[in-house]
Design a protein around this motif. Structure first.
Motif, PDB file in Angstrom:
ATOM      1  N   ARG A 277       0.803  -1.214   0.000  1.00  0.00           N
ATOM      2  CA  ARG A 277       0.000   0.000   0.000  1.00  0.00           C
ATOM      3  C   ARG A 277       0.842   1.273   0.000  1.00  0.00           C
ATOM      4  N   ALA A 278       2.156   1.158   0.114  1.00  0.00           N
ATOM      5  CA  ALA A 278       3.018   2.344   0.114  1.00  0.00           C
ATOM      6  C   ALA A 278       4.462   1.906  -0.081  1.00  0.00           C
ATOM      7  N   VAL A 279       5.340   2.878  -0.356  1.00  0.00           N
ATOM      8  CA  VAL A 279       6.787   2.667  -0.386  1.00  0.00           C
ATOM      9  C   VAL A 279       7.401   3.713   0.538  1.00  0.00           C
ATOM     10  N   ALA A 280       8.273   3.254   1.435  1.00  0.00           N
ATOM     11  CA  ALA A 280       8.869   4.152   2.426  1.00  0.00           C
ATOM     12  C   ALA A 280      10.297   4.525   2.019  1.00  0.00           C
ATOM     13  N   PHE A 281      10.686   5.750   2.341  1.00  0.00           N
ATOM     14  CA  PHE A 281      12.047   6.228   2.114  1.00  0.00           C
ATOM     15  C   PHE A 281      12.512   6.954   3.372  1.00  0.00           C
ATOM     16  N   ASN A 282      13.802   7.244   3.443  1.00  0.00           N
ATOM     17  CA  ASN A 282      14.341   7.968   4.590  1.00  0.00           C
ATOM     18  C   ASN A 282      14.918   9.293   4.097  1.00  0.00           C
ATOM     19  N   PRO A 283      14.408  10.424   4.567  1.00  0.00           N
ATOM     20  CA  PRO A 283      14.898  11.735   4.101  1.00  0.00           C
ATOM     21  C   PRO A 283      16.386  11.941   4.328  1.00  0.00           C
ATOM     22  N   GLU A 284      16.999  11.153   5.225  1.00  0.00           N
ATOM     23  CA  GLU A 284      18.419  11.317   5.521  1.00  0.00           C
ATOM     24  C   GLU A 284      19.312  10.559   4.543  1.00  0.00           C
ATOM     25  N   ILE A 285      18.722   9.747   3.679  1.00  0.00           N
ATOM     26  CA  ILE A 285      19.494   8.926   2.735  1.00  0.00           C
ATOM     27  C   ILE A 285      19.665   9.692   1.425  1.00  0.00           C
ATOM     28  N   SER A 286      20.822   9.534   0.795  1.00  0.00           N
ATOM     29  CA  SER A 286      21.093  10.149  -0.517  1.00  0.00           C
ATOM     30  C   SER A 286      20.590   9.227  -1.621  1.00  0.00           C
ATOM     31  N   TYR A 287      19.693   9.742  -2.468  1.00  0.00           N
ATOM     32  CA  TYR A 287      19.125   8.956  -3.559  1.00  0.00           C
ATOM     33  C   TYR A 287      19.552   9.547  -4.902  1.00  0.00           C
ATOM     34  N   GLY A 288      19.624   8.676  -5.900  1.00  0.00           N
ATOM     35  CA  GLY A 288      19.961   9.127  -7.242  1.00  0.00           C
ATOM     36  C   GLY A 288      19.169   8.389  -8.298  1.00  0.00           C
ATOM     37  N   ALA A 289      19.067   9.006  -9.488  1.00  0.00           N
ATOM     38  CA  ALA A 289      18.443   8.354 -10.637  1.00  0.00           C
ATOM     39  C   ALA A 289      19.551   7.787 -11.517  1.00  0.00           C
ATOM     40  N   TYR A 290      19.431   6.513 -11.883  1.00  0.00           N
ATOM     41  CA  TYR A 290      20.464   5.821 -12.641  1.00  0.00           C
ATOM     42  C   TYR A 290      19.872   5.260 -13.934  1.00  0.00           C
ATOM     43  N   GLU A 291      20.667   5.376 -15.017  1.00  0.00           N
ATOM     44  CA  GLU A 291      20.258   4.802 -16.291  1.00  0.00           C
ATOM     45  C   GLU A 291      21.030   3.505 -16.530  1.00  0.00           C
ATOM     46  N   VAL A 292      20.318   2.470 -16.987  1.00  0.00           N
ATOM     47  CA  VAL A 292      20.947   1.208 -17.337  1.00  0.00           C
ATOM     48  C   VAL A 292      21.529   1.345 -18.737  1.00  0.00           C
ATOM     49  N   VAL A 293      22.851   1.123 -18.878  1.00  0.00           N
ATOM     50  CA  VAL A 293      23.533   1.331 -20.162  1.00  0.00           C
ATOM     51  C   VAL A 293      23.726   0.024 -20.913  1.00  0.00           C
ATOM     52  N   SER A 294      24.196  -1.035 -20.236  1.00  0.00           N
ATOM     53  CA  SER A 294      24.399  -2.320 -20.916  1.00  0.00           C
ATOM     54  C   SER A 294      24.183  -3.458 -19.936  1.00  0.00           C
ATOM     55  N   GLU A 325      26.874  -2.016 -17.158  1.00  0.00           N
ATOM     56  CA  GLU A 325      27.244  -0.602 -17.135  1.00  0.00           C
ATOM     57  C   GLU A 325      26.017   0.240 -16.809  1.00  0.00           C
ATOM     58  N   HIS A 326      26.213   1.226 -15.945  1.00  0.00           N
ATOM     59  CA  HIS A 326      25.137   2.144 -15.600  1.00  0.00           C
ATOM     60  C   HIS A 326      25.727   3.534 -15.384  1.00  0.00           C
ATOM     61  N   LYS A 327      24.890   4.542 -15.446  1.00  0.00           N
ATOM     62  CA  LYS A 327      25.381   5.883 -15.165  1.00  0.00           C
ATOM     63  C   LYS A 327      24.376   6.646 -14.319  1.00  0.00           C
ATOM     64  N   ARG A 328      24.928   7.475 -13.436  1.00  0.00           N
ATOM     65  CA  ARG A 328      24.090   8.282 -12.545  1.00  0.00           C
ATOM     66  C   ARG A 328      23.671   9.543 -13.282  1.00  0.00           C
ATOM     67  N   LEU A 329      22.372   9.836 -13.268  1.00  0.00           N
ATOM     68  CA  LEU A 329      21.848  10.983 -13.985  1.00  0.00           C
ATOM     69  C   LEU A 329      21.730  12.222 -13.118  1.00  0.00           C
ATOM     70  N   CYS A 330      21.203  12.048 -11.889  1.00  0.00           N
ATOM     71  CA  CYS A 330      20.958  13.232 -11.056  1.00  0.00           C
ATOM     72  C   CYS A 330      20.581  12.817  -9.642  1.00  0.00           C
ATOM     73  N   ASP A 331      20.603  13.782  -8.738  1.00  0.00           N
ATOM     74  CA  ASP A 331      20.085  13.588  -7.385  1.00  0.00           C
ATOM     75  C   ASP A 331      18.562  13.505  -7.443  1.00  0.00           C
ATOM     76  N   VAL A 332      18.019  12.755  -6.480  1.00  0.00           N
ATOM     77  CA  VAL A 332      16.566  12.718  -6.314  1.00  0.00           C
ATOM     78  C   VAL A 332      16.279  13.117  -4.868  1.00  0.00           C
ATOM     79  N   PRO A 333      15.969  14.364  -4.613  1.00  0.00           N
ATOM     80  CA  PRO A 333      15.825  14.843  -3.227  1.00  0.00           C
ATOM     81  C   PRO A 333      14.547  14.321  -2.562  1.00  0.00           C
ATOM     82  N   SER A 334      14.610  14.218  -1.244  1.00  0.00           N
ATOM     83  CA  SER A 334      13.450  13.756  -0.482  1.00  0.00           C
ATOM     84  C   SER A 334      12.292  14.730  -0.596  1.00  0.00           C
ATOM     85  N   ALA A 335      12.592  16.011  -0.846  1.00  0.00           N
ATOM     86  CA  ALA A 335      11.524  17.006  -1.021  1.00  0.00           C
ATOM     87  C   ALA A 335      10.632  16.646  -2.200  1.00  0.00           C
ATOM     88  N   LEU A 336      11.195  15.933  -3.185  1.00  0.00           N
ATOM     89  CA  LEU A 336      10.404  15.462  -4.308  1.00  0.00           C
ATOM     90  C   LEU A 336       9.745  14.131  -3.999  1.00  0.00           C
TER      91      LEU A 336
END
Length: 1004
Positions: A277-294, A325-336
């Motif tokens: 019914r939900a997905v939990a996250f922790n505002p203190e954790i650093s999150y990022g968006a990653y693209e799958v390359v190969s 192979e993967h690459k990091r695209l950007c930060d994903v802040p907890s505010a979002l």
């Protein structure tokens, strides 16, 4: 020392020496003889006679009550039972012999799943279904089963030498006990702390019931692991009034960029995904968006897809998913993240008929939670409020603001509800405890839906039922709880107004803990525990004697019927007929008619958690029995360390709700039993040690001695080699007692010598006894049985056997009966006898009885009917003790020097020596000259000198300033005492020394 066989040409003086006489055998024969002593104690009524004992002036003795934690009546005793009951017995006996009225009422836990499970096993073996049997008939079978095992276990406990009121034990299934348990439950009903709630609890699909934490054990288990995509649907930033226009614009752009990404979760319970019914996250954790390359071969990831994960875990996630192979695209802040709504992985799937299912058409919110970490997984936690405590707590915080709902998809037998699309009727756990198809079905459906990012398996610690040994699940069910943080207006607020506060204050202020680590353990458990789940969906036990109003909700004020008249009727019926009357047809009308309308209420048929039964025992044992306690409190509860979450815990909660405080003043905990290698005992490993086998080979006293020699505050090891060592210690101790008995033969009060008239050696022994009396009483009071036994064993083997007995053999065997030295020695032996037998009686119950009866036979005689004798304080003589410490140190040098001569076959016995002892310290030399040092060293003569020791003198590094030069004794050997003296042969009686000649002439 006297000769056993004189020289052939010399007169035979064997009949003139006073050799020991006793019928106390060297070989104990405990396995064969112990049952006779048991029968004798029962015949003369030792336990009952102890209850009649008074103090020195006829006053009542101060009570001491050890309250027995009840074992389950469902099988033969194991070595842990033996350890527990022997410890209890040593406590009771030692307290009794120190002057208390020490009561011990053994008891049994008769209700609950352990016994019900056994009956169900019998049913299954016969192809019968328990659910088809009438409830009262089934309960009566459970009662009969328990009765049979109580009789068996009682005899097995008694065989250990355990004293107690075996004729009238307490049983939780006695009618009075069942009435009191119900009455105690109804106190929670009346004080408002009882409520019905729907929350996830530990559930056994095999046993179809909720379990308490105390009924759970953890074993290694291999689980499926899955990484699952939750598609990013929308970010509703417009609802956040705290964001500035600039912040909202920036987050909107980022949200648009991540519109088609996935938030990855990781779980080891795939079967819970349908309940998400939900997905939990922790505002203190650093999150990022990653693209799958190969990708590597066989990866279920997709090139070009974007996933959001915790930065710290990204590499491990992509490795598990075979992403090369993967690459990091950007930060994903907890505010979002807090504004993102996801879609359920099963949204849009079709059912078995090819029709789109509506089951999972809802948004999945992202919620902040402190329980989320980046230690493992993805940094996001899939949340199914019906199947986990952290999930449930998050649900409570956000259910109203985010419209969260509980699910009821899992049935009591561990199957999905039949109407659940795709998975209906599938087992999570099969009836035999093995994994059902649910996990694999969910994983396959996730793959089919394109939501499976990766999968694997993990071996980890997992909860299992300690009865069925089957894995458990968390399951949301309506259960009955006691609120431990609810303020109670019950007039018992001395230690707090809530159960938790009362428990914590009791732990800190009212209870003495042995060992002290027990306090911290129970404190932390009580401090962090949730509300108490009281209800069980079973048949054998005391029912929750309450009624709920039809149509009312659990939150309604009139949901529960709280009526003292109804409660009184129930209590009276249980007292007369037992709890079975709750299950008889028409019970509801019987209890409610004339008070309220029975048609307005429904009867509750759940049974109480069996820990509530045992937690209530203080009420019907300590409070209600004639041999209970005036205040309903026990001096001691004694169980294994697992009972911090079991009996100690439930008794504390129960009593804090009904008495306002802990039901005990002291708690003693012991460790578990392990094999000799320190491994847990297991039938499959073949390393178990059955108490019945130990008793059959060695006797119960050896088992008791193993307990006394062990440090019970940690885990204890036992096995063949350990028991051999225990038996050796026993034999050495038995030899000590045999020496006492043999040399006390014929002792009479006319021989007794007052302490002040005794030689120094005897007064030194009395000093040691005064020291030991303090140490033994202090040790027993602190339940330090290892310390008590080791102290006494060292005294017997070092101070007595190797020193005092060795020295005094000559006087006892060869001095005249009227000599002061011999009479003093025999007086001391009598004093030793009375102290050692009573000091050791709580440990070696059979052996000390045998020793006692050798001197004091008679039908009514028993060492267990006497107290430890008081030891006069004026026996303590510190100056004498310091002097004799020096004497013994020098003696040690002499005996070591003579041992070298004996090994070299220069001499055969120490009496052949007359060493020269050089002592530098004038004070020590004076002390040696004030005693018969040759007698103490068991030499025929000795020379003491303050001259410097020559280079060839024997020395011990630990005794500086002392040197010994060997010299052979001069003269002839006395044919009566074997001393080599110059005067031998010059007296009336041929071949004797002066002392022996005087004794033979009757002038000694």
């Amino acid at each position: 020392m006297c000769a056993d066989t004189p020289e052939k040409t010399a007169p035979d003086y064997r009949d003139t020496v006073f050799l020991p006489e006793t019928e106390f055998p060297m070989r104990a024969g405990l396995p064969q003889r112990e049952p006779d002593w048991l029968a004798r104690w029962e015949r003369i009524g030792v336990y009952d006679r102890l209850r009649e004992k008074t103090g020195p002036n006829g006053q009542k003795r101060t009570p001491f009550t050890l309250h027995d934690g009840p074992p389950y009546a469902n099988g033969h005793l194991h070595i842990g039972h033996a350890l527990n009951k022997v410890l209890k017995d040593m406590v009771v006996r030692s307290q009794q012999m120190m002057g208390r009225d020490a009561r011990y009422v053994p008891g049994w836990d008769c209700h609950g799943l352990p016994i019900e499970w056994k009956i169900e096993e019998q049913y299954r073996a016969k192809g019968l279904n328990k659910d088809e049997v009438e409830t009262v008939a089934f309960r009566q079978e459970c009662r009969k089963f328990a009765e049979g095992w109580i009789d068996i276990q009682r005899e097995e406990f008694k065989r250990l030498g355990v004293t107690g009121n075996w004729a009238d034990p307490y049983l939780t299934m006695d009618f009075h006990a069942e009435a009191v348990i119900a009455e105690e439950f109804m106190k929670f009903l009346m004080n408002g702390s009882l409520y019905q709630g729907s929350k996830p609890v530990m559930w056994s699909p095999v046993e179809k019931t909720a379990l308490a934490e105390a009924e759970v054990e953890y074993h290694d288990h291999t689980s499926h692991t899955i990484w699952v995509r939750f598609l990013w649907e929308v970010a509703e930033l417009s609802t956040d009034r705290l964001l500035s226009e600039t912040e909202r614009t920036d987050l909107d752009r980022l949200a648009a960029k991540l519109q088609y990404s996935s938030v990855l979760i990781w779980t080891t319970t795939p079967w819970t995904i349908p309940q998400n019914r939900a997905v939990a996250f922790n505002p203190e954790i650093s999150y990022g968006a990653y693209e799958v390359v190969s990708l590597a071969e066989n990866s279920t990831a997709k090139v070009g897809e974007i996933v959001v994960v915790a930065d710290k875990l990204a590499d491990s996630i992509f490795s598990a998913a075979r992403v090369e192979e993967h690459k990091r695209l950007c930060d994903v802040p907890s505010a979002l993240l807090r504004h993102v709504r996801l879609s359920h992985p099963f949204r849009g799937v079709v059912d078995e008929n090819g029709e789109p299912t509506k089951e999972w058409i809802y948004d999945v919110p992202m919620l902040p939670g402190d329980h989320v970490t980046d230690d493992a997984g993805t940094g996001f936690v899939h949340t199914a409020p019906s199947h986990g405590d952290d999930d449930y707590q998050l649900y409570l915080r956000f259910k109203d603001s985010h419209g969260l709902e509980m699910t009821y998809n899992v049935e009591p037998d561990g199957t999905y509800r039949s109407s659940l699309p795709l998975f209906g009727g599938q087992h999570i756990i099969l009836p035999d405890g093995k994994e059902g198809p649910a996990n694999v079905s969910v994983i396959k459906q996730l793959a089919y839906a394109g939501a499976l990012f990766a999968k694997g398996k993990i071996k980890h610690s997992y909860p299992h039922s300690w009865r069925s040994k089957a894995p458990l699940i968390y399951r949301n069910t309506p259960q009955w709880f006691v609120a431990i943080d609810k303020s109670l207006d019950d007039g018992m607020s001395t230690y707090g107004d809530t159960i938790r506060k009362r428990a914590l204050n009791s732990i800190n202020q009212l209870v003495e803990w042995t060992p002290v680590t027990g306090r911290n353990r129970l404190h932390s458990m009580i401090e962090a525990r949730p509300d108490w789940v009281l209800s069980r969906q079973r048949a054998w036990g005391v029912p929750l004697t309450c009624f709920v109003k039809k149509g009312a909700q659990p939150t309604d004020a009139d949901f529960l019927l709280r009526n003292p008249q109804v409660n009184a009727r129930i209590t009276a019926a249980f007292e007369a007929e037992g709890a079975d009357c709750w299950y008889v047809e028409g019970a509801k009308e019987r209890f409610l008619s004339g008070i309220v309308n029975p048609g307005d209420y429904e009867q509750v048929f759940d049974i109480l958690d069996v820990w509530f039964d045992s937690g209530s025992t203080h009420a019907f044992v300590l409070r209600d029995r004639p041999d209970g306690t005036a205040d309903g409190l026990a001096d001691l509860y004694l169980e294994g360390t697992d009972q911090h979450r079991g009996w100690f815990h439930s008794s504390m909660l129960q009593a804090c709700g009904t008495k306002g405080r802990a039901p005990y003043r002291g708690v003693l905990t012991h460790g578990f039993t392990l094999d000799e290698k320190g491994m847990k005992m297991s039938k499959s490993l073949g390393n178990t040690v059955a108490p019945q086998e130990v008793i059959g080979e060695y006797g119960a006293d050896i088992l008791r001695l193993w307990v006394a020699q062990s440090d019970y505050t940690v885990d204890l090891r036992i096995g063949k080699e350990i028991l051999k060592g225990t038996a050796d210690s026993y034999r050495r101790l038995r030899n000590t007692m045999r020496f006492l008995l043999g040399n006390l033969s014929g002792f009479s009060e006319g021989e007794r010598v007052a302490p002040q008239e005794m030689p120094e050696l005897e007064r030194w022994v009395l000093h040691r006894l005064a020291e030991l009396d303090h140490m033994v009483r202090k040790g027993y009071a602190a339940y330090d049985f290892q310390g008590v036994f080791q102290t006494l064993f060292t005294f017997c083997t070092v101070d007595l056997s190797a020193l005092y007995f060795d020295i005094r053999k000559d006087a006892l065997y060869c001095d005249a009966p009227t000599s002061l030295r011999r009479r003093s020695a025999r007086t001391v032996l009598d004093i030793l006898f009375h102290r050692l037998t009573t000091w050791l009686a709580p440990i070696l119950v059979f052996t000390m009885e045998e020793v006692w009866l050798c001197r004091f036979p008679g039908e009514g005689s028993s060492v267990h009917l006497v107290d430890m004798p008081e030891t006069p304080a004026d026996w303590l003589d510190e100056p004498l003790a310091r002097k004799w410490d020096n004497v013994r140190r020098v003696r040690r040098v002499v005996t070591a020097a003579l041992e070298i001569q004996r090994t070299a076959k220069v001499i055969g016995a120490s009496l052949e020596a007359a060493p020269v002892v050089h002592v530098e310290d004038a004070e020590v030399l004076a002390a040696l000259r004030s005693v018969d040092f040759a007698d103490l060293c068991i030499t025929s003569a000795i020379v003491l000198t303050g001259d410097p020791a020559p280079g060839e003198a024997f020395r011990l590094p630990e005794v500086p300033g002392v040197g010994v030069v060997f010299e052979a004794a001069e003269g002839e050997k006395c044919q009566r005492c074997w001393k080599i003296l110059p005067d031998v042969g010059s007296h009336k009686h041929a071949g004797t020394c002066h002392r022996c000649d005087e004794v033979l002439a009757g002038n000694g």
